[in-house]
Write an enzyme that holds these catalytic residues in place. Structure first.
Site, PDB file in Angstrom:
ATOM      1  N   HIS A 240      72.483  57.117 -14.030  1.00  0.00           N
ATOM      2  CA  HIS A 240      72.391  55.662 -13.840  1.00  0.00           C
ATOM      3  C   HIS A 240      71.588  55.387 -12.568  1.00  0.00           C
ATOM      4  O   HIS A 240      71.831  56.019 -11.543  1.00  0.00           O
ATOM      5  CB  HIS A 240      73.816  55.106 -13.704  1.00  0.00           C
ATOM      6  CG  HIS A 240      73.898  53.620 -13.707  1.00  0.00           C
ATOM      7  ND1 HIS A 240      73.537  52.858 -12.623  1.00  0.00           N
ATOM      8  CD2 HIS A 240      74.290  52.756 -14.670  1.00  0.00           C
ATOM      9  CE1 HIS A 240      73.717  51.570 -12.927  1.00  0.00           C
ATOM     10  NE2 HIS A 240      74.169  51.486 -14.159  1.00  0.00           N
ATOM     11  N   HIS A 305      71.418  49.781 -20.598  1.00  0.00           N
ATOM     12  CA  HIS A 305      72.225  48.660 -20.097  1.00  0.00           C
ATOM     13  C   HIS A 305      71.321  47.438 -20.046  1.00  0.00           C
ATOM     14  O   HIS A 305      70.329  47.438 -19.314  1.00  0.00           O
ATOM     15  CB  HIS A 305      72.699  48.927 -18.666  1.00  0.00           C
ATOM     16  CG  HIS A 305      73.820  49.913 -18.563  1.00  0.00           C
ATOM     17  ND1 HIS A 305      74.375  50.280 -17.358  1.00  0.00           N
ATOM     18  CD2 HIS A 305      74.516  50.582 -19.507  1.00  0.00           C
ATOM     19  CE1 HIS A 305      75.358  51.149 -17.572  1.00  0.00           C
ATOM     20  NE2 HIS A 305      75.458  51.361 -18.862  1.00  0.00           N
ATOM     21  N   TYR A 365      82.772  42.138 -15.760  1.00  0.00           N
ATOM     22  CA  TYR A 365      83.169  42.500 -17.127  1.00  0.00           C
ATOM     23  C   TYR A 365      84.047  41.435 -17.785  1.00  0.00           C
ATOM     24  O   TYR A 365      85.145  41.709 -18.258  1.00  0.00           O
ATOM     25  CB  TYR A 365      83.809  43.891 -17.124  1.00  0.00           C
ATOM     26  CG  TYR A 365      82.774  44.936 -16.779  1.00  0.00           C
ATOM     27  CD1 TYR A 365      81.933  45.451 -17.766  1.00  0.00           C
ATOM     28  CD2 TYR A 365      82.554  45.339 -15.468  1.00  0.00           C
ATOM     29  CE1 TYR A 365      80.932  46.368 -17.452  1.00  0.00           C
ATOM     30  CE2 TYR A 365      81.554  46.244 -15.133  1.00  0.00           C
ATOM     31  CZ  TYR A 365      80.758  46.751 -16.135  1.00  0.00           C
ATOM     32  OH  TYR A 365      79.752  47.654 -15.827  1.00  0.00           O
TER      33      TYR A 365
HETATM   34  C1  DNO Z   1      78.804  48.577 -12.664  1.00  0.00           C
HETATM   35  C2  DNO Z   1      78.255  49.743 -13.339  1.00  0.00           C
HETATM   36  C3  DNO Z   1      78.331  51.038 -12.570  1.00  0.00           C
HETATM   37  C4  DNO Z   1      78.066  52.186 -13.520  1.00  0.00           C
HETATM   38  C5  DNO Z   1      78.103  53.534 -12.861  1.00  0.00           C
HETATM   39  C6  DNO Z   1      77.707  54.618 -13.831  1.00  0.00           C
HETATM   40  O1  DNO Z   1      79.043  47.610 -13.278  1.00  0.00           O
HETATM   41  O2  DNO Z   1      76.961  49.519 -13.767  1.00  0.00           O
HETATM   42  O3  DNO Z   1      79.579  51.165 -12.019  1.00  0.00           O
HETATM   43  O4  DNO Z   1      79.040  52.210 -14.497  1.00  0.00           O
HETATM   44  O5  DNO Z   1      77.248  53.551 -11.777  1.00  0.00           O
HETATM   45  O6  DNO Z   1      78.031  55.851 -13.282  1.00  0.00           O
END
Ligand code: DNO
Length: 396
Positions: A240, A305, A365
């Site tokens: 990521h 994403h 979220y």
């Molecule tokens: C936040 C996310 C991050 C992501 C991590 C993956 O909303 O985009 O916490 O899950 O960095 O390892």
């Protein structure tokens, strides 16, 4: 692309049956209760997988299998922790879960200063205020040399802020930057920890001798140990990007730009060493042209994403509506649908809207906010798929 959704497990207030009703096909989740660094047992993986299957869905992606700090800074427990990581990967492979998202950000995962920045329409979104962040860095952490990271004009504003900021605002800033945004990701700091600032400073000190080159070498070492196992079990690793994608708090960050991503792919040149194309994170760096990155890295992208940001001239950034901003999501859907129509995609972060407020969802979220974004992206995907079909028919 496959429509997936980040679900936080059995404790999540958003249930799998709700997700079934809004067009979600795959689930993105993790064994959130297993402590960072411990092995994920096959039985536990299978239990969760079966639970998801019983709801008519599939566990498409692991996000995240967290990488312990000692692996990142190359501590003495690094080899043991990598061995544990490999065992978890093998167990995931055994269970048939083949896409694993992770990050290699030292100490702090993603950074925001405000979780409920209000929009005129009554919704709110996540926000990064550069001056408030600089205040946190210089006045709360009192990090040595911090002032050098900001311009003299910025420092004037930071000093002004220091005269008016209230204790309540300071506490909220600490809570947002190092507790609320981190606590739910199997991170280093949890809600309820006493004196998070001290814990945080201690973590920062672990990296005092680690620069970008050293961190890159530790990532290369980690990947070179992992990738043979990924080949054996067909597990696609996807790193990521750093969020936001620039250097902060004196910590090295190595997944910020085209050059960084190329370096990682070349360091261990194997298709299993891939990318989570997080349009939101990448778009928060003005040096990044997001569609250009997508074109370039589509073939090594294993997970997407979809989220967008708008960056202001003063260095602040805001999470933009999904069809606006620097993420150019419509263009990205065109690129990724063409490259691999079965690529898992999740809409990332949503605004707080309607009934979302006061539900204590993990920051970003929300339910309605994400559902709204998913519906928008769903429409874009259907349109793009139709375009692709028409083009093929025209060529015949
Ligand atoms: C936040 C996310 C991050 C992501 C991590 C993956 O909303 O985009 O916490 O899950 O960095 O390892």
């Amino acid at each position: 692309m496959e429509k997936t959704w980040r679900w936080f497990g059995l404790k999540d207030k958003i249930t799998l049956s709700m997700l079934g009703q809004i067009g979600v096909e795959g689930i993105v989740t993790a064994l959130h209760d297993i402590p960072n660094g411990a092995v994920w047992p096959l039985e536990r993986i299978n239990d969760l997988k079966d639970h998801i299957k019983d709801a008519g869905l599939r566990w498409s992606v692991v996000e995240s299998l967290p990488v312990s700090e000692a692996i990142k800074y190359g501590g003495s427990r690094s080899d043991q922790l990598i061995a544990n990581y490999i065992e978890s990967l093998a167990n995931l492979g055994e269970a048939g879960i083949n896409t694993v998202c992770y990050n290699f950000m030292p100490v702090i995962d993603w950074i925001r200063t405000d979780l409920e920045y209000p929009w005129a329409d009554g919704t709110s979104s996540l926000f990064f205020d550069k001056i408030r962040f600089a205040y946190f860095d210089c006045f709360i952490l009192e990090r040595e040399g911090a002032e050098e990271d900001y311009t003299p004009e910025e420092m004037v504003k930071v000093y002004e802020l220091s005269k008016t900021i209230t204790q309540k605002e300071k506490d909220a800033l600490i809570d947002t930057i190092i507790v609320k945004t981190q606590g739910f990701i199997n991170g280093n700091i949890k809600e309820g920890d006493k004196n998070p600032v001290a814990i945080f400073k201690n973590l920062l000190s672990l990296y005092k001798d680690i620069d970008r080159d050293a961190l890159r070498e530790n990532l290369k070492y980690f990947l070179s140990q992992l990738i043979p196992v990924c080949e054996e079990y067909n597990i696609k690793m996807c790193i990521h990007p750093d969020d936001p994608p620039f250097q902060m708090l004196g910590l090295p960050r190595i997944v910020t730009s085209m050059e960084d991503i190329e370096w990682i792919f070349n360091a261990v040149d194997n298709p299993y060493n891939g990318l989570t194309f997080c349009a939101g994170s990448l778009s928060a760096g003005i040096h990044n042209n997001v569609p250009e990155l997508a074109e370039k890295f589509a073939s090594r992208t294993h997970f997407v994403h979809l989220r967008s940001t708008e960056v202001m001239a003063n260095g602040d950034f805001i999470e933009a509506p999904h069809l606006e901003g620097r993420g150019h999501l419509i263009e990205l859907v065109r690129i990724f649908e063409k490259e691999n129509p079965s690529l898992p995609m999740r809409v990332d972060h949503g605004r707080l809207m309607l009934d979302d407020r006061d539900k204590a969802y993990n920051p970003g979220y929300s339910f309605y906010g994400r559902m709204y974004a998913l519906a928008q992206i769903d429409g874009v995907m259907a349109t793009v798929q139709d375009e692709i079909k028409r083009n093929m028919n025209d060529k015949r």
